[in-house]
Design an enzyme around this catalytic site. Structure first.
Site, short mmCIF file in Angstrom:
data_model
loop_
_atom_site.label_atom_id
_atom_site.label_comp_id
_atom_site.label_asym_id
_atom_site.label_seq_id
_atom_site.Cartn_x
_atom_site.Cartn_y
_atom_site.Cartn_z
N SER A 411 0.84 -1.21 0.00
CA SER A 411 0.00 0.00 0.00
C SER A 411 0.87 1.26 0.00
O SER A 411 1.98 1.24 0.53
CB SER A 411 -0.87 -0.02 1.26
N TYR A 570 -7.24 15.02 1.34
CA TYR A 570 -6.25 15.86 0.65
C TYR A 570 -6.97 16.69 -0.45
O TYR A 570 -8.20 16.64 -0.55
CB TYR A 570 -5.09 15.00 0.11
C1 LIG Z 1 2.51 6.06 8.16
C2 LIG Z 1 1.48 5.95 7.10
C3 LIG Z 1 1.65 6.58 5.89
C4 LIG Z 1 0.69 6.50 4.88
N1 LIG Z 1 0.89 7.13 3.69
C5 LIG Z 1 -0.04 7.03 2.72
C6 LIG Z 1 0.16 7.64 1.45
O1 LIG Z 1 1.19 8.26 1.20
N2 LIG Z 1 -0.80 7.51 0.51
C7 LIG Z 1 -1.96 6.82 0.76
O2 LIG Z 1 -2.80 6.74 -0.12
N3 LIG Z 1 -2.15 6.21 1.92
C8 LIG Z 1 -1.23 6.30 2.91
N4 LIG Z 1 -1.43 5.65 4.09
C9 LIG Z 1 -2.58 4.75 4.22
C10 LIG Z 1 -2.13 3.32 3.88
O3 LIG Z 1 -1.86 3.18 2.51
C11 LIG Z 1 -3.21 2.30 4.24
O4 LIG Z 1 -4.37 2.59 3.51
C12 LIG Z 1 -3.50 2.29 5.73
O5 LIG Z 1 -2.30 2.23 6.48
C13 LIG Z 1 -4.38 1.10 6.10
O6 LIG Z 1 -3.78 -0.11 5.72
P1 LIG Z 1 -3.00 -1.08 6.77
O7 LIG Z 1 -3.98 -1.40 7.86
O8 LIG Z 1 -2.63 -2.26 5.94
O9 LIG Z 1 -1.82 -0.32 7.28
C14 LIG Z 1 -0.48 5.73 5.11
C15 LIG Z 1 -0.64 5.12 6.34
C16 LIG Z 1 0.30 5.20 7.33
C17 LIG Z 1 0.08 4.47 8.63
#
Ligand SMILES: Cc1cc2nc3c(=O)[nH]c(=O)nc-3n(C[C@H](O)[C@H](O)[C@H](O)COP(=O)(O)O)c2cc1C
Ligand SMILES: Cc1cc2nc3c(=O)[nH]c(=O)nc-3n(C[C@H](O)[C@H](O)[C@H](O)COP(=O)(O)OP(=O)(O)OC[C@H]3O[C@@H](n4cnc5c(N)ncnc54)[C@H](O)[C@@H]3O)c2cc1C
Length: 783
Positions: A411, A570
């Site tokens: 992701s 955003y």
């Molecule tokens: C530290 C951090 C940075 C993230 N940066 C982005 C990003 O740059 N672009 C985006 O679309 N989502 C971003 N996300 C969201 C993640 O892509 C993802 O949707 C979210 O962490 C949930 O998935 P997970 O439970 O597998 O971590 C970010 C999340 C975290 C925790």
């Protein structure tokens, strides 16, 4: 001590029994408006785990209940001429009337006073009671009388249902999904005693209307059901007993306790019949109340403990019930599915049952599911093995001319480690190692289209030649050393810009060195955030040009795919949500207007992005906030982008406004991906608290997404996909030649680990009551 209990249903009677056992000197009276043996309803159902609880709390009633029980282990799903069965579920059914008679008898034995045909109108009748238990059922008069205090929320669900019965014997919990000339009907049926089964019929309001059920009386509607399900009933009749058609009310209460009054059972919280937990919840409430009364020094303290200790468990069951009922409300989404995939969706709808779990219990069924999945992949032109199919996670996927070797995705995750937008060595190692770890597709973090488009000073960008060269180096490394494809996510922070690095305070404004912000409307994120400027047409043109220039740079780097970030509050998301867009021009107001600018940017990118390369859009499918974007809006948003040429919708949620109230949990955003995929008919990627390969396979096999992205799990485990490949025996997974000895070892060990795990799971699993009963019934083997 004196206890008055209003309502002689399972909650009222069981609490009387447990409280009387605990303090025999207590004067307990149950007031019930019906007669003692009013037959009302058909069967009730309990899981083995619930019965274990009953055994512990009151062995005599447990023994009598279980003597009367019908046991079964299987769930059977009938759909389009097929039937799929899965064992190992451990359920029991019993007549509601018999259950009530057993509980009445036991209560009397213990010295509880039972007053039948006594309708209570006023709690003031019990001014001398130390405790008043309100167990007066789903339409609770006393909850409504104290509505301002308990603050009930009654969510009347859209589907219409009726409880009926039949003499048709059943050896499984049976779901029948029936196509009719009016639309789909569903039967949930189970046997509760010899010659008697419960039948709950359910349909959507339009089908109900078309079938003319509104105009039929009880007998006529039972006859209509008998016609529809006649092929299965085999001449057995449909029986009725106050079997009126209704909408199911999901009931929740803000408060459960008022002075010395406490809500129990359906009066307090209902659970949809599709998870069969109404009576279980009612009786387990009684257990929780008795426990609290035992522990606490005063009634007031006990009631407080009851509410505090029990709420989470009840809410969890209600959440599972919600997820399940929504599945049934939207069954039309899956109506065209292959029957085995449909059955897999039924089994896994409430998250408790998963792909691995079913593999242990019903390996043949899961093999059929894998085969059906592989067949669909083959139909898309891939030469995959259908006879010995790989798990869904390891099936290839294509978007335009980009082919992914598996469905696991890294992701997009901002690393906050760029300098002036420049990706560093950290980024090369970070993305490079995840590509080496086997994921099919890697997303970059949100890469900003301009200096002032950044979220934080550590955000990466692609607005100058140096940055472009640094990204090119990363892309070339990924292409040269792995089978992964890499997607560039482009974004603009909008009103959430000029904030601190994640570890210094997420979304908090920079103390110094910020920059000007723009947004759809001049609304700051936090009250103390910098005020954004409302974008005028010139600003829109300028930002669109920045996006286009960045996409062109991305193409020059060799990225395989491009994603437009329209989520998480955003810049582009701020146009889509009515909570952040209060404009009165052509870019505000209706959803079509709010989508106008994000679509314009998308179309400008699509025009310059090579036509053989795919594009996706990330959306927040709900704002988790009153008045914000909902799942239904997300379907419309997805349709609009699909018309503009999007190949994949990346379904995330929230982060639009700071006072949102997300409902977290395992795979908590997956239902939105499911809705978008199966209503808008567009490929989706889901994300959000998906942590295991088992969950990835469960989501894919049930047709709830096409790709699965994992963010946080990949942060600590770049080799997530390689490890999963070893577990599922997906030999063909890409592994760098340098790492082959490691691959050999993990694949060899995984076979043994998996065997150990399966044996352990099977050994650790106690026999279900149905299995024990079947064993006891077997004749002894001849010596
Ligand atoms: C530290 C951090 C940075 C993230 N940066 C982005 C990003 O740059 N672009 C985006 O679309 N989502 C971003 N996300 C969201 C993640 O892509 C993802 O949707 C979210 O962490 C949930 O998935 P997970 O439970 O597998 O971590 C970010 C999340 C975290 C925790
Ligand atoms: C029509 C219907 C059929 C159902 N059939 C089934 C079924 O077949 N299988 C199943 O598992 N579940 C069935 N349920 C759901 C199940 O009954 C509940 O989830 C479960 O019984 C909840 O237990 P309870 O004790 O909280 O409420 P209830 O069982 O509803 O008990 C509440 C009791 O309070 C009494 N009462 C209400 N107001 C007063 C008053 N003012 N004074 C005195 N007494 C009062 C009522 O007569 C009732 O007996 C059915 C529900 C309904 C409404």
């Amino acid at each position: 001590m004196k206890v008055a209990i209003i309502g002689g249903g399972p909650a009222g009677l069981y609490s009387a029994i447990l409280l009387k056992k605990q303090r025999p000197e207590t004067e307990i009276t149950v007031y019930e408006r019906n007669r003692a043996d009013d037959t009302f309803g058909f069967g009730v159902v309990f899981s083995d785990a619930t019965l274990d609880n009953f055994e512990k709390y009151d062995p005599p009633s447990y023994r009598r209940i279980t003597e009367e029980f019908a046991y079964w282990d299987d769930i059977a799903v009938h759909f389009r001429g097929t039937v799929h069965r899965v064992g190992g579920n451990g359920f029991c059914g019993c007549s509601r009337r018999k259950l009530l008679l057993i509980l009445q008898e036991r209560a009397r034995e213990l010295g509880v006073t039972l007053m039948f045909e006594t309708e209570i109108a006023d709690e003031a009748d019990f001014a001398d009671a130390d405790l008043i238990v309100i167990a007066d059922g789903i339409n609770s008069r006393f909850r409504e009388k104290n509505i301002a205090h308990f603050q009930p929320e009654v969510d009347l669900r859209s589907n219409i249902f009726a409880w009926m019965g039949s003499t048709r014997p059943l050896d499984a919990f049976t779901f029948i999904f029936q196509e009719t000339e009016w639309g789909p009907f569903i039967a949930h049926a189970y046997q509760y005693e010899t010659g008697r089964s419960t039948w709950i019929f359910e349909t959507d309001p339009e089908t109900f209307e078309r079938a003319g059920l509104a105009g039929l009386d009880e007998k006529q509607s039972a006859d209509r059901m008998a016609e529809i399900f006649g092929w299965f009933l085999q001449d057995h009749p449909i029986l009725t007993n106050r079997s009126t058609w209704r909408n199911f009310p999901m009931i929740r209460n803000q408060r459960w306790v008022k002075d010395n009054m406490v809500l129990l059972g359906d009066a307090k919280a209902s659970a949809h019949f599709s998870i069969g937990s109404g009576t279980k919840l009612a009786m387990e409430d009684a257990i929780a109340l008795a426990d609290a009364m035992h522990r606490a020094p005063t009634v007031a303290a006990a009631l407080q403990q009851y509410e505090q200790g029990r709420r989470e468990e009840v809410e969890k069951t209600q959440h599972a019930a919600d997820v399940s009922l929504v599945w049934f409300e939207h069954v039309d989404r899956f109506w065209e599915f292959d029957p085995v995939q449909f059955a897999f969706g039924v089994m896994t709808r409430a998250k408790a049952i998963t792909y691995d779990n079913l593999t242990l219990r019903a390996p043949d069924f899961v093999h059929q599911v894998d085969k059906a999945f592989a067949k669909q992949v083959r139909a898309r032109g891939f030469d995959v093995d259908v006879g010995k199919p790989l798990a869904p996670m390891f099936q290839p996927f294509r978007l335009r001319e980009m082919t992914l070797t598996n469905r696991a995705v890294v992701s997009p995750m901002c690393m906050y480690s760029a300098k002036d937008g420049m990706p560093q060595d950290f980024h090369l190692v970070h993305y490079g190692s995840r590509a080496l770890g086997g994921a099919g597709l890697i997303f970059t973090e949100m890469v900003c289209v301009g200096r002032d488009a950044r979220i934080t000073p550590g955000c990466a960008g692609i607005w100058n030649d140096e940055q472009q060269a640094a990204w090119r180096r990363i892309v070339e490394f990924v292409h040269a050393n792995s089978a992964a494809k890499i997607c560039l996510q482009l974004g603009h922070a909008g009103r959430k810009g000029a904030t601190r690095l994640m570890w210094d305070g997420m979304d908090r404004p920079l103390e110094k060195g910020g920059w000007d912000l723009i947004s759809a409307s001049p609304i700051p994120y936090f009250p103390d955030s910098r005020m954004p400027r409302e974008m005028d047409r010139a600003a829109m043109d300028a930002v669109r040009s920045e996006f286009v220039a960045s996409a062109e740079r991305g193409q020059a780097c060799g990225f395989d795919m491009l994603e437009l970030h329209c989520a998480h509050g955003y810049l582009l998301a701020s146009f889509i949500s009515p909570l952040t867009n209060t404009r009165s021009d052509a870019y505000g107001g209706s959803l079509a207007n709010r989508l106008r600018y994000p679509l314009e940017v998308f179309e400008a990118l699509r025009a310059v992005w090579p036509s053989h390369k795919p594009m996706s859009v990330r959306i927040s499918a709900t704002d988790w906030a009153e008045g914000g974007v909902t799942g239904d809006d997300a379907v419309a948003v997805a349709r609009a982008f699909a018309e503009a040429g999007v190949d994949l919708v990346d379904v995330s949620t929230g982060q639009t406004v700071r006072d949102s109230r997300p409902i977290y949990g395992r795979m908590f955003q997956t239902p939105f991906s499911d809705q978008v995929r199966n209503e808008a008919r567009v490929a989706t990627m889901c994300v959000g608290n998906i942590t295991t390969a088992d969950q990835v396979n469960t989501i894919l096999a049930a047709g709830r997404a096409d790709l699965v992205a994992l963010g946080r799990p990949h942060l600590i485990d770049p080799g997530f996909t390689l490890k999963a490949a070893a577990w599922y025996g997906a030999e063909g997974v890409f592994c760098p030649v340098q790492y082959l000895p490691g691959k050999d070892q993990i694949f060899r060990n995984s076979v043994r680990d998996r065997q150990d795990y399966e044996e352990l799971k099977i050994k650790a699993k106690p026999k279900t009551r149905a299995e024990l009963k079947a064993e006891a019934a077997k004749p002894l083997a001849a010596e």
